[in-house]
Motif scaffolding. Structure first.
Motif, PDB file in Angstrom:
ATOM      1  N   LYS A  21       0.850  -1.195   0.000  1.00  0.00           N
ATOM      2  CA  LYS A  21       0.000   0.000   0.000  1.00  0.00           C
ATOM      3  C   LYS A  21       0.890   1.251   0.000  1.00  0.00           C
ATOM      4  O   LYS A  21       1.839   1.323   0.794  1.00  0.00           O
ATOM      5  CB  LYS A  21      -0.881  -0.030   1.257  1.00  0.00           C
ATOM      6  CG  LYS A  21      -1.711   1.204   1.477  1.00  0.00           C
ATOM      7  CD  LYS A  21      -2.625   0.977   2.667  1.00  0.00           C
ATOM      8  CE  LYS A  21      -3.130   2.283   3.224  1.00  0.00           C
ATOM      9  NZ  LYS A  21      -4.112   2.064   4.288  1.00  0.00           N
ATOM     10  N   THR A  80      -5.442  -0.983  -2.829  1.00  0.00           N
ATOM     11  CA  THR A  80      -4.137  -1.464  -3.302  1.00  0.00           C
ATOM     12  C   THR A  80      -4.339  -2.647  -4.244  1.00  0.00           C
ATOM     13  O   THR A  80      -3.733  -2.718  -5.320  1.00  0.00           O
ATOM     14  CB  THR A  80      -3.252  -1.853  -2.088  1.00  0.00           C
ATOM     15  OG1 THR A  80      -3.237  -0.757  -1.189  1.00  0.00           O
ATOM     16  CG2 THR A  80      -1.839  -2.196  -2.511  1.00  0.00           C
ATOM     17  N   SER A  83      -5.585  -1.571  -7.684  1.00  0.00           N
ATOM     18  CA  SER A  83      -4.505  -0.986  -8.477  1.00  0.00           C
ATOM     19  C   SER A  83      -3.565  -2.075  -9.022  1.00  0.00           C
ATOM     20  O   SER A  83      -3.167  -2.044 -10.187  1.00  0.00           O
ATOM     21  CB  SER A  83      -3.768   0.019  -7.598  1.00  0.00           C
ATOM     22  OG  SER A  83      -2.498   0.246  -8.064  1.00  0.00           O
ATOM     23  N   THR A 102      -9.237  -1.588   5.956  1.00  0.00           N
ATOM     24  CA  THR A 102     -10.352  -1.525   6.895  1.00  0.00           C
ATOM     25  C   THR A 102     -11.448  -2.517   6.522  1.00  0.00           C
ATOM     26  O   THR A 102     -11.866  -3.323   7.330  1.00  0.00           O
ATOM     27  CB  THR A 102     -10.920  -0.095   6.954  1.00  0.00           C
ATOM     28  OG1 THR A 102     -11.033   0.385   5.615  1.00  0.00           O
ATOM     29  CG2 THR A 102     -10.036   0.812   7.760  1.00  0.00           C
TER      30      THR A 102
HETATM   31  N1  LIG Z   1      -1.261   2.085  -6.392  1.00  0.00           N
HETATM   32  C1  LIG Z   1      -2.202   2.969  -6.058  1.00  0.00           C
HETATM   33  N2  LIG Z   1      -2.401   4.054  -6.811  1.00  0.00           N
HETATM   34  C2  LIG Z   1      -3.291   4.976  -6.455  1.00  0.00           C
HETATM   35  N3  LIG Z   1      -4.034   4.916  -5.365  1.00  0.00           N
HETATM   36  C3  LIG Z   1      -3.876   3.836  -4.595  1.00  0.00           C
HETATM   37  C4  LIG Z   1      -2.976   2.805  -4.896  1.00  0.00           C
HETATM   38  N4  LIG Z   1      -3.064   1.863  -3.946  1.00  0.00           N
HETATM   39  C5  LIG Z   1      -3.991   2.295  -3.071  1.00  0.00           C
HETATM   40  N5  LIG Z   1      -4.464   3.477  -3.473  1.00  0.00           N
HETATM   41  C6  LIG Z   1      -5.450   4.296  -2.779  1.00  0.00           C
HETATM   42  O1  LIG Z   1      -4.949   4.507  -1.465  1.00  0.00           O
HETATM   43  C7  LIG Z   1      -6.044   4.486  -0.549  1.00  0.00           C
HETATM   44  C8  LIG Z   1      -5.778   3.520   0.596  1.00  0.00           C
HETATM   45  O2  LIG Z   1      -5.427   2.228   0.118  1.00  0.00           O
HETATM   46  P1  LIG Z   1      -6.190   0.918   0.475  1.00  0.00           P
HETATM   47  O3  LIG Z   1      -7.586   0.976  -0.039  1.00  0.00           O
HETATM   48  O4  LIG Z   1      -5.337  -0.206   0.011  1.00  0.00           O
HETATM   49  O5  LIG Z   1      -6.198   0.902   2.054  1.00  0.00           O
HETATM   50  P2  LIG Z   1      -7.361   1.132   3.060  1.00  0.00           P
HETATM   51  O6  LIG Z   1      -8.132   2.371   2.706  1.00  0.00           O
HETATM   52  O7  LIG Z   1      -6.698   1.055   4.401  1.00  0.00           O
HETATM   53  O8  LIG Z   1      -8.239  -0.179   2.841  1.00  0.00           O
HETATM   54  P3  LIG Z   1      -9.721  -0.429   2.297  1.00  0.00           P
HETATM   55  O9  LIG Z   1      -9.846   0.254   0.945  1.00  0.00           O
HETATM   56  O10 LIG Z   1      -9.818  -1.913   2.226  1.00  0.00           O
HETATM   57  O11 LIG Z   1     -10.654   0.172   3.295  1.00  0.00           O
HETATM   58  C9  LIG Z   1      -7.306   4.112  -1.352  1.00  0.00           C
HETATM   59  O12 LIG Z   1      -8.054   5.289  -1.572  1.00  0.00           O
HETATM   60  C10 LIG Z   1      -6.774   3.576  -2.645  1.00  0.00           C
HETATM   61  O13 LIG Z   1      -7.632   3.893  -3.733  1.00  0.00           O
END
Ligand SMILES: Nc1ncnc2c1ncn2[C@@H]1O[C@H](COP(=O)(O)OP(=O)(O)OP(=O)(O)O)[C@@H](O)[C@H]1O
Ligand SMILES: NC(=O)c1ccc[n+]([C@@H]2O[C@H](COP(=O)([O-])OP(=O)(O)OC[C@H]3O[C@@H](n4cnc5c(N)ncnc54)[C@H](O)[C@@H]3O)[C@@H](O)[C@H]2O)c1
Length: 288
Positions: A21, A80, A83, A102
């Motif tokens: 991430k 993540t 993506s 989450t």
């Molecule tokens: N490679 C990427 N490029 C652009 N945005 C990304 C990338 N990886 C993750 N993100 C963005 O970063 C933010 C957080 O990542 P991620 O969704 O993996 O974690 P989280 O919010 O903790 O988990 P969840 O989405 O399961 O609630 C998200 O808005 C996602 O769209």
């Protein structure tokens, strides 16, 4: 219980590529733990370069990684994983999601489950399912989405008008905040929030759902996979096209977005015990 249509399992697994991430340098210890667990099972781990820079290590570009390894591991949340699937799609690599996010709707495995999962992986006790992707084009830009392609108004103060054609023939005009074109996988994401149907992920269909339509008769449509849909922006302010909530393209008035189902499918690695309805139950708190 229904048996899901699996892809062939991976043979002779020797290596995996990890993508972390973004903006989360605190993941270094977790990365090192994951690497140790896989290496103890004789699976070499390589790291993607943006993730490597983030935790002061060396890595490979995602393209290099895809050519080098047997499968990919996304470490983070659903975002993540979305993506990783989108960016690695052309290399046809199976992706495993380790959930540190989450909600973790798409990511299958927690850190606690990982040691047992690796043992099962070595014994061939896991499944790979094939998920539909949608592909779109705007002007000269082509893209694929794992969840959804959203056509949205540029400013919150005005509505947008979008004319939809199927195989060249007009079928509907959308007047409101926009339209979501979702895969079955994405049906539990934005589509669900605006009243679209939940579609079992291995269903062969895609969903077109209006966002806040200014007509009470507008409803989500479930379409067969061989339809090609074109959305023309009628609004003089233009629109934005958002891919999996992450990549954004601008579209001007009278320009069109063309959307169809990608021929190839994305491959997701799952625990053998994973059951979609249990995921719905747990994450959406159904039946509690
Ligand atoms: N490679 C990427 N490029 C652009 N945005 C990304 C990338 N990886 C993750 N993100 C963005 O970063 C933010 C957080 O990542 P991620 O969704 O993996 O974690 P989280 O919010 O903790 O988990 P969840 O989405 O399961 O609630 C998200 O808005 C996602 O769209
Ligand atoms: N109002 C809304 O519900 C809304 C608005 C914009 C975007 N989105 C969705 O967010 C997605 C991008 O997700 P993200 O994690 O990168 O951004 P994000 O971190 O903003 O996440 C949005 C939430 O949606 C969840 N999610 C993502 N894909 C899902 C899926 N297929 N099924 C169930 N839940 C899912 C995530 O876990 C997260 O809790 C977009 O594809 C879009 O569908 C939702």
């Amino acid at each position: 219980m229904r048996i899901e249509k699996n892809s062939e399992l991976l043979t002779n697994i020797k290596s995996a590529g990890i993508i972390l991430k973004p903006s989360s340098p605190e993941l270094k210890d977790i990365y090192l733990k994951i690497k140790t667990l896989f290496e103890e099972a004789n699976i070499n781990i390589y790291l993607e370069d943006n993730s490597a820079n983030m935790i002061s290590l060396n890595g490979y570009s995602l393209d290099e990684l895809c050519q080098k390894v047997d499968f990919l591991i996304s470490v983070g949340g659903d975002g993540t994983l979305l993506s990783v699937v989108r960016k690695s799609f052309k290399f046809d690599k199976a992706v495993l999601g380790i959930n540190l996010g989450t909600l973790g709707f798409l990511t299958d495995i927690s850190m606690e489950q990982l040691p047992d999962f690796i043992k099962d992986l070595k014994k061939g006790i896991y499944k790979i399912d094939n998920r539909m992707m949608v592909e779109g084009s705007v002007n000269l830009n082509k893209f694929v989405a794992f969840n959804d392609i959203v056509i949205s108004r540029k400013s919150i103060s005005s509505m947008i008008k979008i004319a939809g054609k199927i195989d060249g023939k007009h079928f509907n005009s959308y007047y409101g905040d926009g339209v979501i074109i979702s895969t079955p996988t994405g049906s539990t994401a934005y589509n669900l929030s605006v009243g679209g149907p939940i579609v079992y992920p291995l269903t062969e269909a895609f969903i077109v759902t209006p966002v806040a339509p200014h007509s009470l008769t507008q409803r989500p449509l479930v379409m067969p996979v061989d339809f090609e849909i074109e959305f023309k922006i009628i609004d003089n302010q233009g629109a934005v096209v958002i891919v999996d909530g992450q990549d954004i393209y601008e579209v001007e008035q009278n320009q069109s977005i063309k959307i169809k189902i990608a021929k190839q499918k994305a491959k997701m690695i799952h625990r053998i015990q994973r059951d979609y309805f249990e995921v719905l139950n747990e994450k959406l708190r159904w039946g509690n």
